[in-house]
Design a protein around this motif. Structure first.
Motif, mmCIF file in Angstrom:
data_model
loop_
_atom_site.group_PDB
_atom_site.id
_atom_site.type_symbol
_atom_site.label_atom_id
_atom_site.label_comp_id
_atom_site.label_asym_id
_atom_site.label_seq_id
_atom_site.Cartn_x
_atom_site.Cartn_y
_atom_site.Cartn_z
ATOM 1 N N LEU A 67 39.783 -4.453 20.424
ATOM 2 C CA LEU A 67 38.441 -3.969 20.755
ATOM 3 C C LEU A 67 37.688 -3.472 19.520
ATOM 4 O O LEU A 67 36.477 -3.646 19.407
ATOM 5 N N CYS A 68 38.409 -2.863 18.588
ATOM 6 C CA CYS A 68 37.762 -2.357 17.370
ATOM 7 C C CYS A 68 37.515 -3.467 16.347
ATOM 8 O O CYS A 68 36.599 -3.366 15.538
ATOM 9 N N ALA A 69 38.321 -4.510 16.385
ATOM 10 C CA ALA A 69 38.167 -5.600 15.424
ATOM 11 C C ALA A 69 36.996 -6.508 15.774
ATOM 12 O O ALA A 69 36.382 -7.099 14.885
ATOM 13 N N TYR A 70 36.670 -6.612 17.032
ATOM 14 C CA TYR A 70 35.590 -7.507 17.470
ATOM 15 C C TYR A 70 34.260 -7.185 16.781
ATOM 16 O O TYR A 70 33.637 -8.076 16.200
ATOM 17 N N PRO A 71 33.804 -5.931 16.782
ATOM 18 C CA PRO A 71 32.537 -5.647 16.086
ATOM 19 C C PRO A 71 32.630 -5.868 14.581
ATOM 20 O O PRO A 71 31.643 -6.272 13.942
ATOM 21 N N MET A 72 33.789 -5.605 14.004
ATOM 22 C CA MET A 72 33.936 -5.787 12.554
ATOM 23 C C MET A 72 33.840 -7.256 12.163
ATOM 24 O O MET A 72 33.385 -7.582 11.078
ATOM 25 N N GLN A 73 34.255 -8.140 13.046
ATOM 26 C CA GLN A 73 34.168 -9.566 12.751
ATOM 27 C C GLN A 73 32.736 -10.075 12.875
ATOM 28 O O GLN A 73 32.373 -11.085 12.274
ATOM 29 N N HIS A 74 31.918 -9.397 13.661
ATOM 30 C CA HIS A 74 30.544 -9.846 13.866
ATOM 31 C C HIS A 74 29.530 -9.115 12.995
ATOM 32 O O HIS A 74 28.361 -9.479 12.961
ATOM 33 N N HIS B 232 38.222 -13.160 5.462
ATOM 34 C CA HIS B 232 37.269 -13.959 4.700
ATOM 35 C C HIS B 232 35.840 -13.674 5.141
ATOM 36 O O HIS B 232 34.907 -13.802 4.368
ATOM 37 N N ILE B 233 35.658 -13.241 6.371
ATOM 38 C CA ILE B 233 34.320 -12.953 6.878
ATOM 39 C C ILE B 233 33.723 -11.763 6.136
ATOM 40 O O ILE B 233 32.540 -11.745 5.819
ATOM 41 N N GLN B 234 34.535 -10.773 5.827
ATOM 42 C CA GLN B 234 34.056 -9.592 5.145
ATOM 43 C C GLN B 234 34.028 -9.754 3.628
ATOM 44 O O GLN B 234 33.566 -8.872 2.925
ATOM 45 N N GLY B 235 34.502 -10.879 3.135
ATOM 46 C CA GLY B 235 34.567 -11.078 1.685
ATOM 47 C C GLY B 235 33.227 -10.921 0.995
ATOM 48 O O GLY B 235 33.116 -10.264 -0.045
ATOM 49 N N ALA B 236 32.177 -11.494 1.564
ATOM 50 C CA ALA B 236 30.848 -11.387 0.942
ATOM 51 C C ALA B 236 30.350 -9.947 0.959
ATOM 52 O O ALA B 236 29.761 -9.472 -0.027
ATOM 53 N N ALA B 237 30.581 -9.239 2.063
ATOM 54 C CA ALA B 237 30.150 -7.843 2.137
ATOM 55 C C ALA B 237 30.921 -6.973 1.154
ATOM 56 O O ALA B 237 30.342 -6.085 0.513
ATOM 57 N N VAL B 238 32.219 -7.225 1.024
ATOM 58 C CA VAL B 238 33.022 -6.466 0.062
ATOM 59 C C VAL B 238 32.542 -6.742 -1.359
ATOM 60 O O VAL B 238 32.379 -5.820 -2.167
ATOM 61 N N TYR B 239 32.271 -7.996 -1.660
ATOM 62 C CA TYR B 239 31.774 -8.361 -2.990
ATOM 63 C C TYR B 239 30.441 -7.674 -3.267
ATOM 64 O O TYR B 239 30.201 -7.175 -4.366
ATOM 65 N N HIS B 240 29.580 -7.632 -2.286
ATOM 66 C CA HIS B 240 28.262 -7.014 -2.457
ATOM 67 C C HIS B 240 28.376 -5.505 -2.695
ATOM 68 O O HIS B 240 27.565 -4.923 -3.408
ATOM 69 N N GLU B 241 29.380 -4.861 -2.097
ATOM 70 C CA GLU B 241 29.559 -3.416 -2.235
ATOM 71 C C GLU B 241 30.286 -3.018 -3.519
ATOM 72 O O GLU B 241 30.319 -1.843 -3.864
ATOM 73 N N MET B 242 30.850 -3.989 -4.216
ATOM 74 C CA MET B 242 31.563 -3.680 -5.455
ATOM 75 C C MET B 242 30.583 -3.234 -6.533
ATOM 76 O O MET B 242 29.424 -3.653 -6.534
ATOM 77 N N PRO B 243 31.010 -2.377 -7.452
ATOM 78 C CA PRO B 243 30.136 -1.981 -8.556
ATOM 79 C C PRO B 243 29.741 -3.203 -9.399
ATOM 80 O O PRO B 243 30.504 -4.171 -9.490
ATOM 81 N N PRO B 244 28.559 -3.168 -10.005
ATOM 82 C CA PRO B 244 28.092 -4.331 -10.787
ATOM 83 C C PRO B 244 29.070 -4.777 -11.883
ATOM 84 O O PRO B 244 29.196 -5.963 -12.150
#
Length: 105
Positions: free
Chosen positions: A86-93, A8-20
């Protein structure tokens, strides 16, 4: 559950990257979220079934606790989980950093 707790944290970023053309449709975002959940099910279900098949009713919540501490394959799996954490920590922030960057810069 995995989608609700982590993605859910990445949901806004994914939405923003989607084509218009896809951003204008809530159904498209729901379809992408549903496809992600189905992919998670397809990846996690065989692991869960294999653990239950190997250990039956005595399966622990953490399947790696079913293996001995001297099992080399279980040690490899524990190492893989550590790398994943270790790799998930930066992705969550990342989303928080992106918002702070956009607000103050």
């Amino acid at each position: 559950v995995a989608f609700a707790l982590q993605c859910h944290i990445q949901g806004a970023a994914v939405y923003h990257e989607m084509p218009p053309r896809l951003q204008s449709s809530r159904a498209a975002f729901a379809a992408i979220a549903g496809a992600s959940s189905c992919l998670l099910i397809l990846l996690y279900l065989p692991t869960g079934l294999a653990g239950y098949g190997a250990f039956g009713a005595i399966t622990q919540g953490d399947i790696l606790t079913n293996f001995g501490v001297d099992d080399p394959l279980a040690d490899v799996a524990r190492g893989c989980i550590a790398v994943t954490a270790l790799c998930a920590y930066p992705m969550q922030h990342y989303p928080a950093r992106l918002v702070l960057h956009n607000v103050w810069i």
